[in-house]
Design a protein around this motif. Sequence first.
Motif, PDB file in Angstrom:
ATOM      1  N   THR A  21       0.544  -1.642  -0.217  1.00 32.64           N
ATOM      2  CA  THR A  21       0.418   0.256   0.171  1.00 32.64           C
ATOM      3  C   THR A  21       0.858   1.154  -0.093  1.00 32.64           C
ATOM      4  OG1 THR A  21      -1.855  -1.231   1.437  1.00 32.64           O
ATOM      5  CG2 THR A  21      -1.977   1.641   1.118  1.00 32.64           C
ATOM      6  N   LEU A  22       1.875   1.306   0.472  1.00 31.95           N
ATOM      7  CA  LEU A  22       2.830   2.294   0.776  1.00 31.95           C
ATOM      8  C   LEU A  22       3.695   3.131  -0.779  1.00 31.95           C
ATOM      9  CD1 LEU A  22       4.672   2.130   4.325  1.00 31.95           C
ATOM     10  CD2 LEU A  22       2.547   3.547   3.560  1.00 31.95           C
ATOM     11  N   ALA A  23       3.615   1.837  -1.384  1.00 28.88           N
ATOM     12  CA  ALA A  23       4.326   1.375  -2.859  1.00 28.88           C
ATOM     13  C   ALA A  23       3.299   2.317  -3.331  1.00 28.88           C
ATOM     14  CB  ALA A  23       5.047  -0.063  -2.808  1.00 28.88           C
ATOM     15  N   GLY A  24       2.619   2.262  -3.341  1.00 27.86           N
ATOM     16  CA  GLY A  24       0.665   2.608  -3.951  1.00 27.86           C
ATOM     17  C   GLY A  24       0.685   1.786  -5.359  1.00 27.86           C
ATOM     18  N   LYS A  25       0.986   0.232  -4.750  1.00 28.08           N
ATOM     19  CA  LYS A  25       0.780  -1.258  -5.782  1.00 28.08           C
ATOM     20  C   LYS A  25      -0.714  -1.844  -5.529  1.00 28.08           C
ATOM     21  CE  LYS A  25       5.400  -0.698  -7.336  1.00 28.08           C
ATOM     22  NZ  LYS A  25       7.118  -2.185  -7.952  1.00 28.08           N
ATOM     23  N   SER A  26      -1.728  -2.443  -6.576  1.00 26.86           N
ATOM     24  CA  SER A  26      -2.801  -2.821  -5.960  1.00 26.86           C
ATOM     25  C   SER A  26      -1.469  -4.349  -6.260  1.00 26.86           C
ATOM     26  CB  SER A  26      -3.224  -3.655  -7.292  1.00 26.86           C
ATOM     27  OG  SER A  26      -2.753  -3.444  -8.693  1.00 26.86           O
ATOM     28  N   GLN A  27      -2.949  -5.406  -6.153  1.00 26.74           N
ATOM     29  CA  GLN A  27      -2.058  -6.894  -5.139  1.00 26.74           C
ATOM     30  C   GLN A  27      -1.319  -7.360  -6.790  1.00 26.74           C
ATOM     31  OE1 GLN A  27      -5.239  -9.246  -3.709  1.00 26.74           O
ATOM     32  NE2 GLN A  27      -4.156  -8.546  -1.650  1.00 26.74           N
ATOM     33  N   GLY A  28      -2.423  -6.721  -7.830  1.00 25.25           N
ATOM     34  CA  GLY A  28      -2.268  -7.098  -9.624  1.00 25.25           C
ATOM     35  C   GLY A  28      -0.864  -6.481  -9.698  1.00 25.25           C
ATOM     36  N   ASP A  29       0.192  -5.115  -9.412  1.00 22.56           N
ATOM     37  CA  ASP A  29       0.947  -5.067  -9.872  1.00 22.56           C
ATOM     38  C   ASP A  29       1.668  -6.202  -9.269  1.00 22.56           C
ATOM     39  OD1 ASP A  29      -0.392  -1.821  -9.290  1.00 22.56           O
ATOM     40  OD2 ASP A  29      -0.142  -3.317 -10.991  1.00 22.56           O
ATOM     41  N   VAL A  30       1.532  -5.756  -8.326  1.00 25.54           N
ATOM     42  CA  VAL A  30       3.035  -6.746  -7.049  1.00 25.54           C
ATOM     43  C   VAL A  30       3.090  -8.116  -7.892  1.00 25.54           C
ATOM     44  CG1 VAL A  30       3.911  -7.745  -4.906  1.00 25.54           C
ATOM     45  CG2 VAL A  30       2.821  -5.747  -5.456  1.00 25.54           C
ATOM     46  N   GLY A  31       1.742  -8.674  -8.582  1.00 27.14           N
ATOM     47  CA  GLY A  31       2.183  -9.710  -8.784  1.00 27.14           C
ATOM     48  C   GLY A  31       2.587 -10.285  -9.832  1.00 27.14           C
ATOM     49  N   SER A  32       2.064  -9.032 -10.980  1.00 32.89           N
ATOM     50  CA  SER A  32       3.210  -9.450 -12.140  1.00 32.89           C
ATOM     51  C   SER A  32       4.915  -9.116 -11.927  1.00 32.89           C
ATOM     52  CB  SER A  32       2.419  -7.940 -13.286  1.00 32.89           C
ATOM     53  OG  SER A  32       1.088  -8.046 -13.635  1.00 32.89           O
ATOM     54  N   ASP A  33       5.496  -8.036 -10.913  1.00 32.23           N
ATOM     55  CA  ASP A  33       6.098  -8.375 -10.418  1.00 32.23           C
ATOM     56  C   ASP A  33       7.202  -9.060 -10.441  1.00 32.23           C
ATOM     57  OD1 ASP A  33       5.984  -4.370  -9.156  1.00 32.23           O
ATOM     58  OD2 ASP A  33       5.970  -4.750 -11.213  1.00 32.23           O
ATOM     59  N   VAL A  34       6.747  -9.959  -9.896  1.00 29.45           N
ATOM     60  CA  VAL A  34       7.001 -11.757  -9.049  1.00 29.45           C
ATOM     61  C   VAL A  34       6.522 -12.860  -9.727  1.00 29.45           C
ATOM     62  CG1 VAL A  34       7.692  -9.729  -7.040  1.00 29.45           C
ATOM     63  CG2 VAL A  34       5.380 -11.650  -7.408  1.00 29.45           C
ATOM     64  N   GLN A  35       5.596 -12.581 -10.834  1.00 29.37           N
ATOM     65  CA  GLN A  35       5.270 -14.096 -11.800  1.00 29.37           C
ATOM     66  C   GLN A  35       4.698 -14.636 -10.704  1.00 29.37           C
ATOM     67  OE1 GLN A  35       9.096 -15.061 -12.691  1.00 29.37           O
ATOM     68  NE2 GLN A  35       9.293 -14.245 -14.972  1.00 29.37           N
ATOM     69  N   ARG A  36       3.844 -13.853 -10.381  1.00 31.90           N
ATOM     70  CA  ARG A  36       2.702 -14.450  -9.522  1.00 31.90           C
ATOM     71  C   ARG A  36       1.222 -13.861 -10.134  1.00 31.90           C
ATOM     72  NH1 ARG A  36       6.297 -17.170  -8.376  1.00 31.90           N
ATOM     73  NH2 ARG A  36       7.009 -17.869  -6.196  1.00 31.90           N
ATOM     74  N   SER A  37      -0.271 -14.003  -9.161  1.00 28.67           N
ATOM     75  CA  SER A  37      -0.472 -13.858  -9.654  1.00 28.67           C
ATOM     76  C   SER A  37      -1.475 -12.609  -8.766  1.00 28.67           C
ATOM     77  CB  SER A  37      -2.235 -15.665 -10.144  1.00 28.67           C
ATOM     78  OG  SER A  37      -2.267 -15.613  -8.570  1.00 28.67           O
ATOM     79  N   ARG A  38      -3.071 -12.168  -8.756  1.00 26.26           N
ATOM     80  CA  ARG A  38      -3.182 -11.195  -8.810  1.00 26.26           C
ATOM     81  C   ARG A  38      -3.390 -12.080  -6.880  1.00 26.26           C
ATOM     82  NH1 ARG A  38      -8.026 -10.125  -6.401  1.00 26.26           N
ATOM     83  NH2 ARG A  38      -8.970 -10.879  -7.939  1.00 26.26           N
ATOM     84  N   GLN A  39      -4.330 -13.088  -7.094  1.00 24.85           N
ATOM     85  CA  GLN A  39      -4.982 -13.994  -6.718  1.00 24.85           C
ATOM     86  C   GLN A  39      -3.701 -15.002  -4.778  1.00 24.85           C
ATOM     87  OE1 GLN A  39      -5.703 -14.289  -9.760  1.00 24.85           O
ATOM     88  NE2 GLN A  39      -7.016 -13.765  -9.628  1.00 24.85           N
ATOM     89  N   GLN A  40      -2.906 -14.522  -5.244  1.00 29.41           N
ATOM     90  CA  GLN A  40      -1.746 -15.633  -4.940  1.00 29.41           C
ATOM     91  C   GLN A  40      -0.946 -14.730  -3.964  1.00 29.41           C
ATOM     92  OE1 GLN A  40       0.543 -16.789  -7.515  1.00 29.41           O
ATOM     93  NE2 GLN A  40       0.300 -19.129  -7.857  1.00 29.41           N
TER      94      GLN A  40
END
Length: 268
Positions: A21-40
């Motif tokens: 949240t502090l980084a201003g990213k959604s779960q989907g954004d982070v998932g894309s960054d680390v090759q994980r799904s939003r659900q994961q």
Amino acid sequence: MGERVHEQWVRWGRELGRLRTLAGKSQGDVGSDVQRSRQQVGKLEKATRTPSRDDAQKLDTALATGGVLERLWLEAARAGGFPDEWRDFIGLERKAVEIHEYQMVLVPGLLQTFDYARMLLRRARVRRTNEQLDMLARNRTERLGALDNGPELWFVLDEIALTRTLGTPAVMRDQLDHLIRLIDAEAVKISLMPTDAPHHPGLNGAFRTMMLSNGEHVAHTDHLFGETPVSSPERVAACMSLFSNLLAEAQSPGRSAEHIRNIRKGFE
């Protein structure tokens, strides 16, 4: 039915959500960054999925945390102590007033030294980091000192468990010295089953029985993937009877102690 929350990782998951949240990213954004799904990513934050150290490292990079998540991961891993499937087993062990165990090929976990335990864990066909190996070996070797009731500890070991070199002669010397110290301190009784015992009753595998403080008896058998509880009273009684038969065929604790000292000399 909702997914199970792993209490060990709740704090870690909350910190991941806060940093995201502090980084201003959604779960989907982070998932894309680390090759994980939003659900994961969501499951990691809710602690319904156990994170790996690799997950922590990748998320630290994606969120530019300076290693916060990896450090918290290490803290949680150490605090967790034992894998989930071992928790009930360890809890029962700590309540025991009597533990009787038979092992065919290895020194029992309660009696292992750090180096012996680490070597054994490293040889298992499971990928683990050095930190994970150290943690698991340390947790295993600390079990003996964590027993609450000062239980009677009596082990029957096949001679081969002490004569086979696990790792290096130095590892075996240290392990045998540890057994001798425990015997001399009257902390344990060990009865050796000689390799030439003519009527060996224990060739079907390792097992242990425990008597709890309320008088209840429980048993576990060993297999490739860990420990299996024995719940049937008839089978628990069978395990107890088998241990008595093993004692009848094995050497006495006094003679076994002398035998162990002689085996130790062979590793000079």
